[in-house]
Write an enzyme that holds these catalytic residues in place. Structure first.
Site, PDB file in Angstrom:
ATOM      1  N   LYS A  53     -17.179  -1.690   5.708  1.00  0.00           N
ATOM      2  CA  LYS A  53     -18.039  -2.848   4.587  1.00  0.00           C
ATOM      3  C   LYS A  53     -19.591  -3.141   4.569  1.00  0.00           C
ATOM      4  CE  LYS A  53     -16.567  -7.549   3.208  1.00  0.00           C
ATOM      5  NZ  LYS A  53     -15.443  -8.187   4.302  1.00  0.00           N
ATOM      6  N   MET A  91      24.088   9.876   2.605  1.00  0.00           N
ATOM      7  CA  MET A  91      23.903  11.492   3.082  1.00  0.00           C
ATOM      8  C   MET A  91      24.405  11.461   4.588  1.00  0.00           C
ATOM      9  SD  MET A  91      22.673  14.489   2.972  1.00  0.00           S
ATOM     10  CE  MET A  91      22.246  14.851   1.325  1.00  0.00           C
ATOM     11  N   PHE A 120     -11.488  -7.944  13.268  1.00  0.00           N
ATOM     12  CA  PHE A 120     -10.357  -8.966  12.576  1.00  0.00           C
ATOM     13  C   PHE A 120      -9.709  -7.269  11.433  1.00  0.00           C
ATOM     14  CE2 PHE A 120      -8.777 -10.663   8.455  1.00  0.00           C
ATOM     15  CZ  PHE A 120      -7.405 -11.055   8.956  1.00  0.00           C
ATOM     16  N   GLN A 121      -8.704  -7.025  11.741  1.00  0.00           N
ATOM     17  CA  GLN A 121      -8.232  -6.096  10.700  1.00  0.00           C
ATOM     18  C   GLN A 121      -8.935  -5.260  10.923  1.00  0.00           C
ATOM     19  OE1 GLN A 121      -7.946  -7.490   6.572  1.00  0.00           O
ATOM     20  NE2 GLN A 121      -6.015  -8.238   6.786  1.00  0.00           N
ATOM     21  N   GLU A 172       0.572  -1.098  -0.124  1.00  0.00           N
ATOM     22  CA  GLU A 172      -0.041  -0.055   0.167  1.00  0.00           C
ATOM     23  C   GLU A 172       1.116   1.413  -0.020  1.00  0.00           C
ATOM     24  OE1 GLU A 172      -0.620  -2.092   1.436  1.00  0.00           O
ATOM     25  OE2 GLU A 172      -2.272  -3.654   1.229  1.00  0.00           O
TER      26      GLU A 172
END
Lengths: 206, 578
Positions: free
Chosen positions: B179, B493, B129-130, B67
């Protein structure tokens, strides 16, 4: 935003009350609160309530900071999509009150008439009187509600709580007219206040 | 489905049609002109992906590998196209993986609409869940976010989301959709784009008195200096800006996000500002008498030590965001507003002028910089390869027409300093957040945003390894991105700082890399690794002429430092050439 102060010397911290007119939106409290916490600034008092206009909410936030910091905070708050307008004021600019509740044992209060006199002198009133305890209420500035704690402490103060500050801006004419302007696609100049208009004298000429 | 589509294409009709929240969402994306979605499916966003199955012809969805890659691709798309990037992710880890990209887009003012799936509304707060509290996690890194729990909200909320993302000072918006709302059917009556929210003023009203005061100040100035930033590009005001610069005759320098708004070799373009910017612009910041800052925000990497920054100068600050005025640098004349409108108004009031002596000062400093730094960096006669000479060869081959996407670190500073840019929206980099791993996925999006242009992703060996999984996206979707890895076998750097400020104590900057060419080959991407000076030009040519993506690794010298440099805590005029 109020309080034009063009002196360059480092400013002292003082108490400011920030008034925020907002939409009534879930999550907005967090969005406003994190503007303070991100900068590690403590919120001394925070109150949210309806305003004079239905559906418009009003926050009162009290901080102890310099005017420069408060101005930057206010701009960041006003930048939030669901915030309509932010004002910040010193205590001189506002009428403000806090409410406090005190729970004390009824038997001691009943025994000692002096207590009742003290309460009356401090503008307190009884909200509930039961056999075991009595709840008093007072409204005022911090010093007044604090004073009553000290007075009641020797008489077995059981519980104390104070509300957040609610404040009215002395020279405000409310939000109704401003809201009507905001609702227009092209709001007029007076709602898009430009605080720099008063900074003319600072503009440099060679 | 056919009947549904017919009815949906006539949103002005009074008739309504029963659709799911997911279909309403996709219709909103189509109505907003969405060309490409970068996304990754998952449990809580499955109804949307199920609806997407029927919209494959109308909406181009690119399956990314992570993602974070998806959101950086959305950023790359937004930066090169000027449109809103659209990203899909599922709930929980899918949503939290967006956070880096949101923070990056927030600080770099990139317009995005991110859609995240969320657990069923009745499960909110149950540690389902999630489930994660994505609204609260993303509040500080979004311009606006909103959770939809009822499908009927979808059209209006999406129209607000796009309006907020692209208007005013752009920024990322996240819409979390439970959902049940994705599945729920409701009576859909079409999509109406949003153009006004009463609590939101994207553009401050322009006050002519300030334009007049700014013009008066400019007209009296002896040594005026223009600093421009990304605001010029975001405001699509490149032509207005060019007209202003050319009429005023004022030397102009850019922040890295402003690069390319006027071409690199424009006679009044005096170079880059900031920590690794050019010598003249930094030193002369503390000599000019009037600064005209346009669409830039006086970032600390630009200003160096603030209490020694341009104290002698009067500051005119043009910005669309009122909270930027006086935030870091005290302004003399604030010019609030969209620079597409304020610049022409200002141009009309200023005198046509030139400042030959003042401009010459910049050129004199440039000469010093060329002798002390640039010659060795761009044209080393011997020794190991430098990053700068690779960019220099690239310039010769692209003639400044390519889009240069950079990651973060030494190669970023070198590429931004030396890349020739003829066109606006040619420089895509993570400026404010400094997100390593940005370039590869951003280049994917950049290509979708400007398909006709060559996209070169310049990346260090460290940053490449942060998001290299997006090679899979490049492979699967046949994306033509040229990947140029400048490999110095160090986290360069940080190593530079450790060398200069931590007495050569190289603490965990020695990084090993895999065989990048073999890695590319595993993803069916042609690759090549070079370390000889004579191969640079021909290999770059091979990369640019190759049909499709190509990975070129150039082994560069290990311990080169990027100079000039304004050390942290120093004034811009204390810039070091070595």
């Amino acid at each position: 935003m109020s309080n034009q102060n063009n002196t360059e010397k480092p400013e002292a911290k003082q108490e400011f009350t920030i008034t925020v007119y907002t939409e009534n939106q879930i999550g907005l409290l967090n969005r406003i609160a994190i503007i303070f916490t991100r900068r590690k600034i403590n919120i001394h008092s925070l109150n949210t309530s309806p305003s004079e206009i239905e559906s418009i909410h009003r926050f009162n936030i009290v901080v102890q900071e310099t005017e420069d910091v408060v101005r930057k905070l206010s701009r960041q708050i006003e930048k939030q999509v669901e915030v309509l307008k932010v004002y910040f004021n010193t205590n001189d600019d506002i009428i403000w009150q806090e409410m406090a509740l005190y729970k004390v044992p009824t038997d001691i209060i009943a025994e000692k008439a002096s207590v009742e006199r003290l309460l009356r002198e401090n503008g307190a009133r009884a909200v509930v009187i039961r056999k075991d305890y009595t709840v008093f209420e007072t409204t005022g500035h911090r010093e007044e509600t604090d004073a009553l704690i000290r007075i009641l402490q020797p008489f077995g103060l059981i519980e104390f709580v104070r509300s957040a500050r609610v404040a009215i801006i002395k020279n405000s004419d409310g939000f109704n007219r401003k809201l009507r302007e905001f609702e227009k696609a092209e709001p007029g100049e007076d709602v898009v206040e430009n605080e720099y208009l008063n900074k003319g004298q600072r503009i440099f000429t060679m | 489905m056919e009947i549904e589509q017919q009815a949906l294409s006539n949103p002005t009709g009074v008739e309504t049609i029963e659709v799911s929240g997911s279909v309403a969402l996709l219709e909103a994306l189509i109505a907003e002109g969405t060309e490409v979605i970068f996304g990754y499916p998952g449990g809580a966003i499955m109804p949307i992906y199920d609806a997407l199955y029927d919209y494959k012809e109308k909406l181009n969805h690119i399956l990314v590998r992570h993602e974070q890659g998806g959101i950086h691709a959305g950023q790359g798309f937004a930066r090169t196209s000027g449109k809103v990037g659209v990203v899909f992710a599922t709930s929980g880890p899918g949503a939290t993986n967006l956070v880096t990209g949101l923070a990056d887009a927030m600080i770099d003012s990139t317009p995005l609409v991110c859609i995240t799936g969320q657990v069923f509304a009745h499960l909110l707060g149950t540690d389902a869940f999630q489930e994660t509290d994505v609204i609260n996690i993303t509040t500080p890194v979004t311009k606006w976010n909103y959770q939809i729990t009822d499908a009927t909200e979808i059209p209006e909320v999406l129209s607000k989301a796009f309006y907020i993302a692209r208007s005013g000072r752009p920024g990322p918006v996240l819409i979390d959709i439970t959902k049940n709302a994705q599945i729920q059917k409701f009576d859909y009556s079409g999509y109406t784009p949003c153009n006004h929210i009463r609590s939101y003023r994207p553009k401050p009203l322009i006050r002519n008195e300030y334009i007049e005061k700014a013009a008066a100040l400019i007209n009296q100035a002896k040594k005026p200096f223009v600093l421009w930033g990304q605001g010029v590009i975001l405001g699509e005001a490149e032509l207005e800006f060019k007209a202003f610069v050319e009429k005023s005759g004022i030397p102009s320098a850019w922040t890295i996000l402003g690069a390319g708004a006027i071409p690199t070799d424009h006679p009044l373009n005096v170079g880059m500002l900031g920590m690794h910017g050019n010598y003249g612009p930094n030193v002369l910041t503390n000599e000019c008498d009037v600064i005209i800052a346009i669409g830039m925000r006086f970032d600390d990497r630009v200003t160096g030590r603030l209490d020694k920054y341009a104290k002698q100068a009067k500051i005119i600050h043009l910005d669309i965001d009122p909270s930027e005025i006086d935030k870091n640098v005290q302004t003399t004349v604030p010019v609030w507003g969209d620079c597409k409108e304020t610049l022409p108004a200002l141009t009309a009031l200023i005198q046509q002028k030139t400042y030959p002596e003042w401009l010459q000062k910049f050129r004199d400093f440039e000469q010093k910089e060329i002798e002390a730094v640039i010659n060795d960096e761009l044209h080393p006669a011997s020794g190991e390869l430098t990053m700068g000479e690779v960019i220099s060869h690239l310039n010769e081959l692209t003639h400044g027409e390519a889009i240069i996407v950079t990651d973060v670190g030494q190669h970023q500073m070198v590429a931004c300093r030396y890349a020739k840019l003829n066109k606006t929206r040619s420089n895509v980099t993570s400026g404010g957040l400094g997100t390593m791993g940005f370039a590869l996925p951003a280049a994917i999006g950049a290509k979708f945003g400007a398909p006709e242009r060559t996209v070169v992703a310049v990346i260090g060996d460290g940053g490449f390894q942060m998001t290299l999984q997006e090679l899979g996206t490049i492979m699967q979707s046949n994306i033509d991105v040229k990947i140029l890895i400048l490999n110095n076998r160090f986290l360069g750097m940080v190593r530079q700082w450790q060398e200069l400020f931590n007495q050569h104590r190289y603490s965990f900057v020695d990084i090993e890399s895999p065989d990048f060419v073999a890695l590319a080959a595993a993803y069916r991407i042609k690759g090549k690794s070079i370390s000889e000076r004579g191969e640079i030009s021909s290999s770059l040519k091979e990369m640019l002429e190759h049909k499709g993506s190509f990975l070129l690794e150039v082994m560069v010298t290990k311990e080169n430092n990027v100079f000039p440099m304004v050390p942290q805590g120093c004034s811009v005029s204390e810039i070091r050439l070595k």
